[in-house]
Scaffold this motif. Structure first.
Motif, PDB file in Angstrom:
ATOM      1  N   UNK A 376       0.828  -1.211   0.000  1.00 32.50           N
ATOM      2  CA  UNK A 376       0.000   0.000   0.000  1.00 32.50           C
ATOM      3  C   UNK A 376       0.860   1.256   0.000  1.00 32.50           C
ATOM      4  N   UNK A 377       1.971   1.227   0.773  1.00 31.21           N
ATOM      5  CA  UNK A 377       2.825   2.408   0.814  1.00 31.21           C
ATOM      6  C   UNK A 377       3.526   2.603  -0.524  1.00 31.21           C
ATOM      7  N   UNK A 378       3.850   1.510  -1.182  1.00 34.62           N
ATOM      8  CA  UNK A 378       4.429   1.602  -2.518  1.00 34.62           C
ATOM      9  C   UNK A 378       3.466   2.242  -3.499  1.00 34.62           C
ATOM     10  N   UNK A 379       2.164   1.919  -3.353  1.00 33.85           N
ATOM     11  CA  UNK A 379       1.153   2.590  -4.194  1.00 33.85           C
ATOM     12  C   UNK A 379       1.183   4.088  -3.939  1.00 33.85           C
ATOM     13  N   UNK A 380       1.236   4.442  -2.643  1.00 29.67           N
ATOM     14  CA  UNK A 380       1.225   5.862  -2.288  1.00 29.67           C
ATOM     15  C   UNK A 380       2.425   6.591  -2.880  1.00 29.67           C
ATOM     16  N   UNK A 381       3.549   5.899  -2.952  1.00 33.90           N
ATOM     17  CA  UNK A 381       4.747   6.488  -3.532  1.00 33.90           C
ATOM     18  C   UNK A 381       4.699   6.542  -5.054  1.00 33.90           C
ATOM     19  N   UNK A 382       3.740   5.826  -5.651  1.00 33.81           N
ATOM     20  CA  UNK A 382       3.726   5.661  -7.111  1.00 33.81           C
ATOM     21  C   UNK A 382       5.059   5.090  -7.581  1.00 33.81           C
ATOM     22  N   UNK A 383       5.563   4.106  -6.823  1.00 36.75           N
ATOM     23  CA  UNK A 383       6.868   3.523  -7.103  1.00 36.75           C
ATOM     24  C   UNK A 383       6.717   2.347  -8.064  1.00 36.75           C
ATOM     25  N   UNK A 429      10.643 -14.584  11.530  1.00 39.56           N
ATOM     26  CA  UNK A 429      10.637 -13.158  11.210  1.00 39.56           C
ATOM     27  C   UNK A 429       9.397 -12.783  10.408  1.00 39.56           C
ATOM     28  N   UNK A 430       8.882 -13.723   9.619  1.00 41.92           N
ATOM     29  CA  UNK A 430       7.700 -13.439   8.803  1.00 41.92           C
ATOM     30  C   UNK A 430       6.422 -13.430   9.625  1.00 41.92           C
ATOM     31  N   UNK A 431       6.270 -14.417  10.484  1.00 39.16           N
ATOM     32  CA  UNK A 431       4.999 -14.609  11.179  1.00 39.16           C
ATOM     33  C   UNK A 431       5.051 -14.367  12.679  1.00 39.16           C
ATOM     34  N   UNK A 432       6.243 -14.271  13.231  1.00 39.57           N
ATOM     35  CA  UNK A 432       6.369 -14.138  14.677  1.00 39.57           C
ATOM     36  C   UNK A 432       6.246 -12.718  15.184  1.00 39.57           C
ATOM     37  N   UNK A 433       6.184 -11.744  14.273  1.00 34.08           N
ATOM     38  CA  UNK A 433       6.036 -10.341  14.660  1.00 34.08           C
ATOM     39  C   UNK A 433       4.969  -9.703  13.792  1.00 34.08           C
ATOM     40  N   UNK A 434       4.434  -8.588  14.274  1.00 32.48           N
ATOM     41  CA  UNK A 434       3.463  -7.832  13.488  1.00 32.48           C
ATOM     42  C   UNK A 434       4.159  -6.699  12.750  1.00 32.48           C
ATOM     43  N   UNK A 435       3.788  -6.508  11.502  1.00 31.88           N
ATOM     44  CA  UNK A 435       4.314  -5.413  10.685  1.00 31.88           C
ATOM     45  C   UNK A 435       3.234  -4.344  10.561  1.00 31.88           C
ATOM     46  N   UNK A 436       3.611  -3.113  10.792  1.00 28.40           N
ATOM     47  CA  UNK A 436       2.645  -2.014  10.748  1.00 28.40           C
ATOM     48  C   UNK A 436       2.103  -1.844   9.336  1.00 28.40           C
ATOM     49  N   UNK A 437       0.814  -1.716   9.243  1.00 30.55           N
ATOM     50  CA  UNK A 437       0.161  -1.412   7.973  1.00 30.55           C
ATOM     51  C   UNK A 437      -0.341   0.028   8.020  1.00 30.55           C
ATOM     52  N   UNK A 438      -0.133   0.812   6.970  1.00 29.86           N
ATOM     53  CA  UNK A 438       0.484   0.447   5.684  1.00 29.86           C
ATOM     54  C   UNK A 438       1.910   0.967   5.565  1.00 29.86           C
ATOM     55  N   UNK A 439       2.783   0.570   6.440  1.00 26.50           N
ATOM     56  CA  UNK A 439       4.169   1.034   6.373  1.00 26.50           C
ATOM     57  C   UNK A 439       4.920   0.316   5.257  1.00 26.50           C
ATOM     58  N   UNK A 440       6.015   0.902   4.846  1.00 20.99           N
ATOM     59  CA  UNK A 440       6.811   0.324   3.762  1.00 20.99           C
ATOM     60  C   UNK A 440       7.473  -0.985   4.174  1.00 20.99           C
ATOM     61  N   UNK A 441       7.565  -1.242   5.481  1.00 15.41           N
ATOM     62  CA  UNK A 441       8.134  -2.509   5.950  1.00 15.41           C
ATOM     63  C   UNK A 441       7.343  -3.714   5.458  1.00 15.41           C
ATOM     64  N   UNK A 442       6.131  -3.484   4.955  1.00 11.45           N
ATOM     65  CA  UNK A 442       5.353  -4.605   4.430  1.00 11.45           C
ATOM     66  C   UNK A 442       6.009  -5.244   3.212  1.00 11.45           C
ATOM     67  N   UNK A 443       6.888  -4.525   2.527  1.00 14.91           N
ATOM     68  CA  UNK A 443       7.572  -5.155   1.397  1.00 14.91           C
ATOM     69  C   UNK A 443       8.507  -6.249   1.896  1.00 14.91           C
ATOM     70  N   UNK A 444       9.120  -6.042   3.071  1.00 17.26           N
ATOM     71  CA  UNK A 444       9.939  -7.067   3.684  1.00 17.26           C
ATOM     72  C   UNK A 444       9.060  -8.215   4.177  1.00 17.26           C
ATOM     73  N   UNK A 445       7.966  -7.890   4.828  1.00 15.27           N
ATOM     74  CA  UNK A 445       7.056  -8.932   5.323  1.00 15.27           C
ATOM     75  C   UNK A 445       6.561  -9.799   4.183  1.00 15.27           C
ATOM     76  N   UNK A 446       6.166  -9.207   3.086  1.00 11.66           N
ATOM     77  CA  UNK A 446       5.615  -9.985   1.974  1.00 11.66           C
ATOM     78  C   UNK A 446       6.653 -10.905   1.365  1.00 11.66           C
ATOM     79  N   UNK A 447       7.889 -10.415   1.241  1.00 14.10           N
ATOM     80  CA  UNK A 447       8.949 -11.268   0.717  1.00 14.10           C
ATOM     81  C   UNK A 447       9.219 -12.454   1.642  1.00 14.10           C
ATOM     82  N   UNK A 448       9.193 -12.210   2.945  1.00 10.41           N
ATOM     83  CA  UNK A 448       9.403 -13.280   3.914  1.00 10.41           C
ATOM     84  C   UNK A 448       8.264 -14.283   3.884  1.00 10.41           C
ATOM     85  N   UNK A 449       7.047 -13.798   3.819  1.00 12.95           N
ATOM     86  CA  UNK A 449       5.889 -14.687   3.766  1.00 12.95           C
ATOM     87  C   UNK A 449       5.935 -15.559   2.520  1.00 12.95           C
TER      88      UNK A 449
END
Length: 451
Positions: A376-383, A429-449
């Motif tokens: 979502x943050x990537x969308x906001x950046x138009x990246x 690291x993927x499932x044992x912690x919560x990643x803030x939505x819609x922070x850019x850290x979700x790109x790391x979470x998605x890759x790990x998942x």
């Protein structure tokens, strides 16, 4: 001949050793240049202050993608430069005065060994029970024909020039070349980059290197597989002759920046005369505790390691400090996870194995690449160009390497660095912690998942 308990050579990370626990010792510091070393005076800190300014310029120019129509007036180079060095330059005198007030002898001339644990400084010989060698490194100047006939710059000098050049040739395609090319092109200089290899930043993961090369070529003229054959004066500037696969090019520019690597300052120290073993690149050989071949002599930083990273030198300084104070409890630097970042546009951060290294070692690995645009943050950046790439072991599920290109890369990679250092699995690291939505850290979470 003066004798000390401790002599420190170099005041980059070497200066960090001394605190109140050393107050009972007779100590000296030898620094022929400015306190703070490369990082503070000619490296990471001022260059990033320039980068922040360049980022602001680029953000304004690219804001149209967000519906914001902005323009940038010509950058006031002198104002930018003076703001930066007005912060930095006063620190030298205050650091020298502080050390002297604390009873430390400060030698402001260059020293060199004349025998093991015997140093000569301005005709005076000094000895010590313990030496710490932290003399750093300097830019490599190649033997290019004609280079000595022109006014050229290295990273040591380019940030203090008086006028912003209209055009610049940058020889080199590593991280220093990438950062300064970003700064000067953002400020309005027409930049040509000459790289001997097939891509820019060839030490990075191939996918990251290829993406960065593609994006850099949209902003600057980039010549790859290019060999500089000669340099000569041209008016008030330079003329550079380059051999490329498509033939010979002659490039004229107002300024020339040479960024082809760095070398340790051990030759100026005459380390060999001090009995210090050197490797084939001139770095001092140490054990894992940073003891040299001479008992009582320790070494750290760019004089020792090939990383040329301030955070690595700082970690080594803390370790050497402990080992000097606690000889009964000598420790080693067990964490060999060494991350780095390139503060160019786009920003790049990396840790661990690249995919090409994993292939070369014939290792089994899992890999996932996740685009910023998938968040979502990537969308906001138009990246549309940034991504995170993670490699993991299929056997024990640990992370082998991580590589990110895009906004905030150096920050986004930090939890992956910690996971590697602590031996955490991808699943933890993927499932044992919560990643803030819609922070850019979700790109790391998605890759790990995905892994």
């Amino acid at each position: 001949m003066r004798h000390y308990d401790l002599v420190i050579l170099g005041t980059g990370s070497g200066n960090m050793l001394l605190d109140e626990e050393f107050d009972h010792l007779r100590t000296a510091i030898v620094e022929p240049d400015r306190f703070g070393g490369t990082c503070l005076n000619r490296g990471c800190i001022p260059s990033k202050m320039f980068v922040i300014t360049a980022d602001a310029v680029e953000d304004a120019r690219s804001a149209a993608r967000l519906g914001v129509h902005a323009h940038v007036d010509p950058v006031e180079w002198k104002a930018v430069r003076d703001r930066i060095f007005n912060h930095i330059d006063p620190l030298h005198d205050s650091a020298v005065n502080y050390r002297r007030e604390k009873g430390v002898d400060v030698y402001i001339d260059e020293g060199h060994f004349v025998a093991p644990k015997v140093l000569e400084v301005k005709g005076e010989q000094i000895t010590a029970d313990t030496f710490v060698v932290a003399v750093g490194s300097r830019p490599v100047v190649p033997g290019t024909p004609g280079l000595d006939s022109v006014n050229y710059h290295t990273s040591d000098t380019i940030m203090r020039i008086d006028e912003l050049p209209a055009s610049m040739v940058v020889i080199g395609g590593g991280f220093i070349a990438a950062e300064f090319s970003h700064v000067f092109s953002a400020f309005g200089t027409c930049v040509t980059i000459l790289q001997r290899g097939p891509r820019l930043l060839t030490a990075e993961d191939e996918q990251v290197s290829a993406r960065f090369t593609e994006l850099a070529a949209q902003r600057n003229r980039v010549l790859l597989n290019a060999t500089v054959t000669s340099v000569e004066p041209h008016g008030d500037g330079v003329s550079v002759t380059v051999a490329c696969p498509d033939g010979t090019h002659v490039i004229e520019a107002a300024s020339l920046l040479v960024c082809v690597g760095r070398r340790p300052n051990t030759d100026r120290l005459d380390a060999a005369a001090g009995g210090l073993e050197l490797d084939e690149h001139g770095h001092i050989v140490t054990d894992s505790a940073y003891r040299t071949s001479v008992p009582g002599v320790w070494a750290l930083g760019d004089a020792v390691n090939h990383f040329q990273l301030k955070h690595m030198a700082n970690a080594e300084s803390r370790l050497v400090r402990h080992n000097i104070l606690h000889p009964e409890d000598v420790r080693t630097l067990t964490n060999r996870v060494t991350p780095h970042a390139v503060f160019t546009n786009p920003q790049i951060a990396s840790v661990g194995l690249t995919e090409q290294e994993a292939r070369r070692r014939e290792m089994d690995y899992l890999v996932n690449v996740r685009n910023y645009a998938a968040t979502a943050y990537g969308w906001a950046l138009e990246d549309t160009t940034s991504f995170a790439k993670i490699l993991a072991s299929p056997a024990d599920r640990t992370i082998l390497g991580a590589h990110i290109i895009g906004p905030q890369a150096a920050t986004l990679i930090q939890p992956l660095i910690q996971a590697m250092a602590l031996g955490s699995t991808v699943d933890q690291v993927a499932s044992g912690v919560l990643y803030i939505h819609p922070a850019l850290t979700e790109v790391v979470e998605q890759a790990l998942l995905a892994l």
